[in-house]
Design an enzyme around this catalytic site. Structure first.
Site, mmCIF file in Angstrom:
data_model
loop_
_atom_site.group_PDB
_atom_site.id
_atom_site.type_symbol
_atom_site.label_atom_id
_atom_site.label_comp_id
_atom_site.label_asym_id
_atom_site.label_seq_id
_atom_site.Cartn_x
_atom_site.Cartn_y
_atom_site.Cartn_z
ATOM 1 N N VAL A 125 0.809 -1.210 0.000
ATOM 2 C CA VAL A 125 0.000 0.000 0.000
ATOM 3 C C VAL A 125 0.852 1.275 0.000
ATOM 4 C CG1 VAL A 125 -0.195 0.259 2.506
ATOM 5 C CG2 VAL A 125 -2.084 0.984 1.045
ATOM 6 N N TYR A 126 2.149 1.157 0.292
ATOM 7 C CA TYR A 126 2.992 2.347 0.343
ATOM 8 C C TYR A 126 3.152 2.965 -1.049
ATOM 9 C CZ TYR A 126 4.562 0.959 5.058
ATOM 10 O OH TYR A 126 4.610 0.611 6.382
ATOM 11 N N SER A 127 2.688 4.208 -1.194
ATOM 12 C CA SER A 127 2.805 4.952 -2.461
ATOM 13 C C SER A 127 2.309 4.134 -3.652
ATOM 14 C CB SER A 127 4.250 5.406 -2.696
ATOM 15 O OG SER A 127 4.608 6.419 -1.788
ATOM 16 N N GLY A 153 2.256 1.041 -4.320
ATOM 17 C CA GLY A 153 3.160 0.003 -4.799
ATOM 18 C C GLY A 153 4.513 0.520 -5.249
#
Length: 350
Positions: A61-63, A65
């Site tokens: 979920v960070y940025s 992918g």
């Protein structure tokens, strides 16, 4: 760099790990965390490698992918010598089934992470939060199958309560499934709730703590104090709905002690706060998520800092919070004794 066992897994991880949430800069939340480019990410990860870091943590979920993609590129030439940890289960799209613990979602999420990371296996797969809609028997069987397939080597959780984690462990024990060896938790001088339930559980079950936000969401960077409160335009306020609350007077009292120790020994406030965590029971690795090379260099120096017993005691006392029921032993009031005992048995590799 010191290396600790990740619980009872036998896997050795660097006491400081790199949190890749600052890479990518996509989306409202993660752009506030950091906006490092690929070139900047390459430089920061090289600094980590040169310092002996071997544990690198990210999430799908960070940025959107992008953090996984950038981390995979930066570690491509050193893949086999390092440990990549990623997390799944938070919603990543509007698709109805792109969330949670269902077998359908987990298998697809792992395949997508493998592709973004450009790797054949994930060293440590962690569940980002609890899903009460999926049977834990199905979850543990699916995770066991992922480990047996070779696509995942170790499994862990993040942001679980004690009963949730223990119930999953019991199911794994009953059916002979792979157990959890990592527990990614919020823990800092300004947030010691981890000690009440999860620390004893980790100790009992042989699970290593992977600490996130060790500087209390930026509160312990040394930038803020009584005279210089956190500005309303800070990234803390931009992502306040996810930041654990801290009472101002409690925070400033901790910072007063950190500043005094900093002046005495010539170390930065973040270095002292990080080194305190490195001394705590069950902590396998502490994630540092720098926005630039300067921050990263300062944080990495925490591994070389020596705090006296007196300094540790001062930090313990100023940050202590009386546990809620039933975690305080109401029959004698000595709630610190079990934590003192736990301190004697960390998962440290010689």
């Amino acid at each position: 760099m010191k290396y600790n066992f990740l619980g009872h897994s036998g896997l050795k991880v660097s006491e400081l790990g790199f949190g890749a949430g600052t890479l990518g800069g996509k989306g409202q939340i993660f752009s506030a965390w950091g906006q490092a480019s690929q070139a900047e990410a390459n430089n920061m990860i090289k600094l980590c490698l040169d310092a002996g870091v071997n544990f690198f943590d990210t999430a799908d979920v960070y940025s959107e992918g992008e953090s996984e993609r950038m981390l995979g590129k930066a570690l491509a030439a050193q893949r086999s010598n390092n440990i990549i940890s990623t997390k799944v289960s938070i919603r990543t799209s509007e698709h109805i089934n792109h969330v949670g613990f269902s077998r359908n979602y987990l298998i697809n999420a792992v395949e997508a992470s493998l592709k973004r990371l450009n790797t054949d296996y994930i060293d440590v797969l962690q569940l980002h939060h609890f899903d009460s809609f999926t049977a834990l028997e199905q979850l543990m069987k699916t995770l066991d199958e992922l480990v047996r397939s070779g696509k995942v080597r170790y499994i862990g959780v993040s942001n679980f309560s004690g009963w949730q984690l223990m119930k999953a462990q019991a199911i794994a024990e009953r059916y002979g499934y792979e157990k959890f060896f990592a527990n990614q938790v919020y823990y800092s001088l300004a947030g010691r709730d981890y000690e009440w339930e999860l620390m004893p559980l980790n100790q009992d079950q042989g699970i290593g703590a992977v600490v996130w936000s060790p500087l209390a969401w930026g509160r312990l960077t040394g930038k803020f104090d009584r005279k210089n409160p956190i500005p309303t335009a800070s990234r803390l306020h931009e992502t306040a709905q996810f930041a654990p609350p801290v009472q101002e007077e409690y925070l400033y009292t901790i910072l007063d002690v950190l500043k005094a120790i900093s002046s005495e020994i010539g170390a930065s406030i973040p270095q002292i706060a990080l080194q305190w965590l490195l001394q705590r029971a069950t902590v396998s690795t502490v994630l540092i998520g720098a926005r630039n090379e300067q921050q990263l260099n300062d944080n990495l120096k925490a591994k070389d800092l020596l705090l006296s017993d007196e300094h540790i005691q001062q930090l313990d006392q100023v940050s202590a919070v009386y546990p809620i029921y039933p975690y305080y032993p109401y029959w004698n009031g000595q709630f610190t004794e079990r934590f003192k005992a736990l301190q004697k048995s960390q998962f440290v590799a010689n």
